[in-house]
Write an enzyme that holds these catalytic residues in place. Structure first.
Site, PDB file in Angstrom:
ATOM      1  N   GLY A 476       4.585   4.826 -50.471  1.00 37.49           N
ATOM      2  CA  GLY A 476       4.326   6.066 -51.192  1.00 37.49           C
ATOM      3  C   GLY A 476       5.367   7.128 -50.922  1.00 37.49           C
ATOM      4  O   GLY A 476       5.875   7.780 -51.847  1.00 37.49           O
ATOM      5  N   VAL A 610       5.688  15.868 -38.027  1.00 39.29           N
ATOM      6  CA  VAL A 610       4.545  16.738 -37.715  1.00 39.29           C
ATOM      7  C   VAL A 610       4.400  17.749 -38.845  1.00 39.29           C
ATOM      8  O   VAL A 610       5.293  18.558 -39.066  1.00 39.29           O
ATOM      9  CB  VAL A 610       4.737  17.484 -36.384  1.00 39.29           C
ATOM     10  CG1 VAL A 610       3.469  18.268 -36.034  1.00 39.29           C
ATOM     11  CG2 VAL A 610       5.099  16.534 -35.257  1.00 39.29           C
ATOM     12  N   LYS A 683       1.614  13.381 -32.826  1.00 43.77           N
ATOM     13  CA  LYS A 683       2.147  14.640 -33.343  1.00 43.77           C
ATOM     14  C   LYS A 683       2.138  15.720 -32.259  1.00 43.77           C
ATOM     15  O   LYS A 683       3.105  16.471 -32.113  1.00 43.77           O
ATOM     16  CB  LYS A 683       1.327  15.099 -34.553  1.00 43.77           C
ATOM     17  CG  LYS A 683       1.522  14.247 -35.796  1.00 43.77           C
ATOM     18  CD  LYS A 683       0.604  14.697 -36.928  1.00 43.77           C
ATOM     19  CE  LYS A 683       0.828  13.860 -38.184  1.00 43.77           C
ATOM     20  NZ  LYS A 683      -0.091  14.240 -39.278  1.00 43.77           N
TER      21      LYS A 683
END
Length: 815
Positions: A476, A610, A683
Site C-alpha cells: 500500500g 513514527v 516507535k
C-alpha cells in the site's frame, strides 16, 4: 573550396557509402571540393592483426586477405561501371599479391621492420580510394584518385612520421590547384612518403591530418570531418547519456579536450589550420542535417567558462614526498629531464602547497619504467632521507573540466571539489593546467564515471538527478509513493530536481534499469517478468552502474531488508525508510546507521517511522540540537489503535473496528503487529533514541491491546474469529470507563526512568483524550517546556499519509 574527409565508419558498409556519395555530390554542386577517404572500418586493425599472425607463423592472415578482397569487390560491383570494373579488380588483385608477399616475408624472417609495417598499414586507403573515385565518376562527377604518397612529404619516422610542411605545401599546390574546379581530387588519407618515395604513415588520426594538411595548403574555406557522431560532445556519451553537441569551440579547447581523452581531433591535426584560421566542421555522415561542431579561432563565451568534461583512463600517479623538496625547482627540472630521456610524457604535474611533494601522472604502461628510473636518479636523496618516499598509485583516471577563460573565472575549482565531495569521491591530486584552459583532478579508476557525471551535472544541467530504488513497491505505501512520484514529476523538474526510478524489488521479483523505469502500469508488467529477487545481485548491479545520488526507499516491514541498510549506506547510497525495524533493533545497529550516514556523507531519513507524515523526529532533533532535553513524554503513537479505540467508543464492535482499519490500509500487513503493542513500543524506542536516551527494546514494558494469541489464533482465518471473541469484553470495558467520564487511549509514556506502552484511561478534554479517530499526539515536557508542554498532533496512519511523508524525506535527502 572545401576539403571533405570521410572516416572508416562513414564508408564502412555499402549502405553508408551510398550516403557519402550523395553528400559529396551535393557539395560539388556548390563549390570545388577535395575528398579524403580513410580505409574501410576495421581494415587497418585487420592489417595489424595480419602482421601479428605472420610473426607467429599463423596462416590466419590468408583468410583475412580473402575477406578483404571480397569486401572491396562488393563495392566494385555495386558502385563502379562495368567499363572500369575489370581494371580496378586487377589493381585490387595486385595489391593482394603484394600483401601476400610482404606477409610471407615476415613469416619467414619472423620479424617486421617499421618500414614494412607502414607499407602494409597504408594499403587500406590505397586500395579503397581508386574505387571511391570510380564510384563518383559513375554518378557523373569528374573524380580522380590521388595517392598521398605523391602529395605529403615526411621524414623517415615510420609509424608516426613528421610532415615536412613546406615541401608538402609545394607539392599539393603544384598538383591539385591546377585541377580544382575541373575535377574532384579523391586523396588517400593516413599515408605519405619520404623524399626517396618510401611510404610512411601519419599515426593516430592520420586521415584527419591529411585533410587538414590539404586544407591549409590549398587555403580552403573550411575542412569538414565526416564521422559517426553529431560533433564534439560536452562529455563522453558512454559515461554521460545527457551529453550534448557543442556548436563552437576553439582550436585550443579542442586540443585540451583531446589531451584529456575526449573523442576530438588529435592536436597535431589542427595545427596547420590554426595558423591560417581555417575552421574545421565536425559532421555526422548519418545525420547530415545536424549542424555539428565548428572548431575555429574563436570560442563561444559561456558564463562558467567550462565547455566540456573529459576523462583519461589507463594512467598511474607517482608522488615524491620529503622535506628535502623545499624549493623543489631543481627536482622538477631533474624530473623533466628524466621524462625527456625516457621519452615519457607527463599528463599532469603538480606539487603540494607546502613544497613537500611533487606528483605526476603518466600512462600506465610507462609507469614501471619511470619508477625504476626515479629510484636510480634519486638514490642519494633517498639514502640521506631528504626524500621520504616515492609512492605509486595505479588504477587511477584523470577527469578534466575544459574551457577558455577559466583563469578569469573564480570558483571553478571550488565547484569541482564540491561536486565530487557530495558524491564521496576522493581527489588524489589536482592540476591547474599551464594553459589555464583546464582544471584536472586525479581520482580512483572506479570513480571516473561518477566523477564525469557529477561534474557534467554541476556545470551543464539545470537540474539535479537522484536515482531511486524502491523496496516493497507493490504494498500500500509503495504504490502510494509511486503515484505521488508520478503526480509530482513535472513540478519537481520545473524546480530543478529529477527523481528517476531505476529499481524496484519485492519479496519474489525485482527490476533494475539505470536509464529509468516507468511510473505507470507498465512497471507492474515489467516487474512480473523480472528476475527473481536477489538483494546481492541488485547491490552488484547498482554498484556497476556507477550512478550518482542513489537513494534506497524502504517501504517494507521486513527485518531482513532493515538489516541491509548499513550495507547500502557504506556503499554511499542514501536510505529513506518507513520501516521502523532498522532504528528499533539493537542500539549498536542504530548507532552504526547514524555513524555510517555521517561518515559517508549520505542521508539516512526515517521521519515516517513514527507518526507517518507528522514531523515528530525533526522536532525532537531540533530541540536536542539547540540544547533542550526531554524530561517526560506522553503520546498516542498508533493512528491504527487510535482509530480502533475511537470506533469502539463510538459504538462499533472491537472486531469490526480492527477489520475496518485493516481495510483502509491503516494497519501493518499483519494487524497483530499493531494490536500486540509492538509497533507502538518500537516507535517510542525510536523517539527516545532520537532524544538521546540509550535504550534497548527490552527496556520498554508493553501491555498488548489484544493477545498474545495462541499459535493457532495467529493464523489468518482464526485470527479474525479470535477477535470476535473479544467483542463483549471490550464493550463492557468501554461502558465502565465512560461511566467514570473518561476515555480509553493506547498510550506511550516515559518519565525519565521508565518507558511503557499500554491502554490507559485519559481525560476526555486532555491532550490524549480529544483525538479524532486515527490521530497521533506527542506531549513533550522538556527543560524549556516545563509547565506548558510542547504538543504535536496530527493524523498518524494510512498508506497515503506515509507515502507523503516518505516523499518529503526523499526530497530532503536529495537536497
Amino acid at each position: 573550396m572545401r576539403v571533405l574527409k570521410f572516416g572508416g565508419t562513414s564508408v564502412g558498409t555499402p549502405e553508408r557509402f551510398q550516403t557519402v556519395l550523395e553528400i559529396i555530390e551535393e557539395a560539388v554542386r556548390q563549390e570545388p571540393v577535395v575528398v579524403v577517404f580513410s580505409a574501410l572500418s576495421g581494415v587497418t586493425n585487420g592489417l595489424l592483426q595480419a602482421i601479428e599472425w605472420a610473426l607467429g607463423r599463423d596462416r590466419s592472415w590468408e583468410g583475412f586477405l580473402q575477406e578483404l578482397q571480397e569486401r572491396h569487390r562488393e563495392y566494385l560491383v555495386r558502385f563502379v561501371t562495368p567499363e572500369e570494373r575489370e581494371g580496378l579488380d586487377a589493381e585490387l588483385a595486385r595489391w593482394m599479391f603484394a600483401l601476400r608477399s610482404w606477409l610471407e616475408g615476415i613469416e619467414q624472417l619472423e620479424e617486421c621492420s617499421a618500414r614494412v609495417r607502414d607499407r602494409i598499414l597504408g594499403v587500406g586507403e590505397r586500395i579503397f580510394v581508386p574505387i571511391g573515385a570510380a564510384a563518383l565518376r559513375a554518378r557523373g562527377l569528374p573524380a580522380q584518385a590521388w595517392d598521398a604518397v605523391l602529395l605529403v612529404r615526411t621524414d623517415g619516422s615510420h609509424g608516426e612520421a613528421n610532415v615536412d610542411w613546406e615541401a608538402t605545401r609545394a607539392l599539393v599546390r603544384a598538383q591539385l590547384l591546377p585541377v580544382l574546379g575541373d575535377q574532384v581530387p579523391v586523396v588517400t588519407g593516413f599515408v605519405g612518403a619520404t623524399e626517396e618515395g618510401i611510404p610512411t604513415t601519419l599515426g593516430r588520426s592520420g586521415s584527419d591530418y591529411t585533410a587538414t594538411l590539404l586544407g591549409a595548403a590549398l587555403e580552403a574555406d573550411r575542412v569538414e570531418i565526416w564521422t559517426d557522431v553529431d560533433g564534439v560532445q560536452s562529455a563522453d556519451p558512454r559515461l554521460v547519456p545527457e551529453a550534448f553537441t557543442l556548436e563552437r569551440i576553439s582550436y585550443r579547447e579542442a586540443a585540451e579536450m583531446a589531451y584529456f581523452g575526449a573523442r576530438v581531433l588529435h592536436p597535431k591535426t589542427m595545427h596547420p589550420l590554426e595558423q591560417r584560421r581555417i575552421p574545421i566542421q565536425i559532421r555526422n555522415t548519418f545525420r547530415p542535417d545536424a549542424r555539428g561542431t565548428c572548431i575555429g579561432p574563436e570560442s563561444e563565451v559561456w558564463p562558467h567558462c567550462v565547455k566540456a568534461i573529459s576523462a583519461l583512463e589507463g594512467v598511474a600517479l607517482l608522488t615524491i614526498e620529503g622535506y628535502g623538496l623545499m624549493g623543489s625547482e631543481r627536482l622538477a627540472a631533474r624530473l623533466f629531464g628524466l621524462l625527456d630521456r625516457l621519452g615519457i610524457s607527463a599528463i599532469t604535474l603538480g606539487g603540494g602547497a607546502s613544497d613537500a611533494s611533487i606528483s605526476c601522472v603518466v600512462r600506465a604502461h610507462q609507469v614501471r619504467i619511470l619508477l625504476r628510473a626515479l629510484y636510480r636518479e634519486l638514490a642519494p636523496e633517498l639514502a640521506a632521507g631528504g626524500i621520504r618516499s616515492i609512492a605509486l598509485r595505479e588504477n587511477v583516471g584523470v577527469v578534466a573540466a575544459v574551457g577558455e577563460g577559466m583563469d578569469q573565472k573564480p570558483g571553478i575549482a571550488g565547484r569541482i571539489f564540491g561536486a565530487l565531495g557530495r558524491q564521496g569521491i576522493n581527489v588524489l591530486a589536482l592540476s591547474d593546467g599551464a594553459s589555464h584552459r583546464s582544471v584536472s583532478v586525479v581520482v580512483d579508476q572506479a570513480d571516473v564515471r561518477r566523477a564525469v557525471s557529477a561534474l557534467h551535472e554541476t556545470f551543464f544541467l539545470s537540474r539535479n538527478r537522484v536515482a531511486l530504488l524502491v523496496a516493497g513497491p507493490t504494498g500500500g505505501v509503495g504504490r502510494a509513493l509511486l503515484r505521488n512520484l508520478r503526480a509530482r514529476q513535472t513540478w519537481l523538474l520545473e524546480r530543478g530536481l529529477e527523481l528517476r526510478l531505476v529499481g524496484v524489488i519485492r519479496s519474489n521479483r525485482m527490476r533494475f534499469n539505470p536509464e529509468g523505469l516507468p511510473l505507470d502500469d507498465r512497471l507492474w508488467e515489467m516487474l512480473e517478468e523480472g528476475p527473481e529477487a536477489d538483494w546481492d545481485e541488485l547491490f552488484r548491479r547498482v554498484s556497476e552502474a556507477r550512478l550518482n545520488r542513489v537513494i534506497l526507499v524502504d517501504c517494507t516491514a521486513s527485518e531482513a531488508v532493515a538489516r541491509r541498510h548499513a550495507d547500502w549506506l557504506a556503499a554511499g547510497v542514501g536510505v529513506v525508510t518507513a520501516n521502523k525495524l532498522a532504528c528499533s533493533l539493537e542500539l549498536s545497529y542504530y548507532e552504526q546507521l547514524r555513524r555510517l550516514s555521517e561518515q559517508k556523507g549520505v542521508p539516512y531519513r526515517y521521519e515516517t517511522t513514527v507518526g507517518s507524515a507528522i514531523p515528530l523526529l525533526k522536532t525532537i532533533e531540533d530541540l536536542r540540537r539547540t540544547g533542550d532535553r526531554i524530561r517526560r513524554l506522553e503520546a498516542v503513537l498508533s493512528g491504527t489503535l487510535s482509530f480502533v479505540l475511537a470506533r469502539i467508543q463510538a459504538g462499533d464492535r472491537f472486531s469490526e473496528a480492527v477489520k475496518e482499519a485493516h481495510r483502509r490500509g491503516m494497519t501493518e500487513p499483519n494487524p497483530l503487529a499493531d494490536l500486540s503493542g509492538e509497533d507502538v513500543a518500537r516507535k517510542l524506542l525510536i523517539l527516545l533514541r532520537e532524544a538521546g536516551w540509550k535504550l534497548e527494546r527490552e527496556d520498554i514494558c508493553v501491555e498488548p491491546l489484544f493477545g498474545p494469541p495462541s499459535p493457532q489464533e495467529a493464523e489468518p482465518d482464526r485470527f479474525w474469529m479470535a477477535l470476535r471473541n473479544e467483542d463483549v469484553r471490550w464493550s463492557e470495558r468501554i461502558r465502565e470507563v465512560s461511566q467514570r467520564g473518561k476515555r480509553l487511549a493506547y498510550v506511550a509514556c516515559f518519565d525519565g526512568h521508565r518507558a511503557s506502552v499500554g491502554t490507559a484511561e485519559v481525560e476526555r478534554e486532555g491532550h490524549l483524550g480529544r483525538l479524532e479517530p486515527g490521530e497521533n499526539v506527542v506531549v513533550l515536557y522538556t527543560d524549556r517546556y516545563r509547565d506548558l508542554p510542547l504538543v504535536i498532533r496530527g493524523p498518524g496512519a494510512g498508506a497515503e499519509l506515509t507515502a507523503a511523508g516518505l516523499l518529503a524525506d526523499i526530497l530532503e535527502a536529495a537536497r
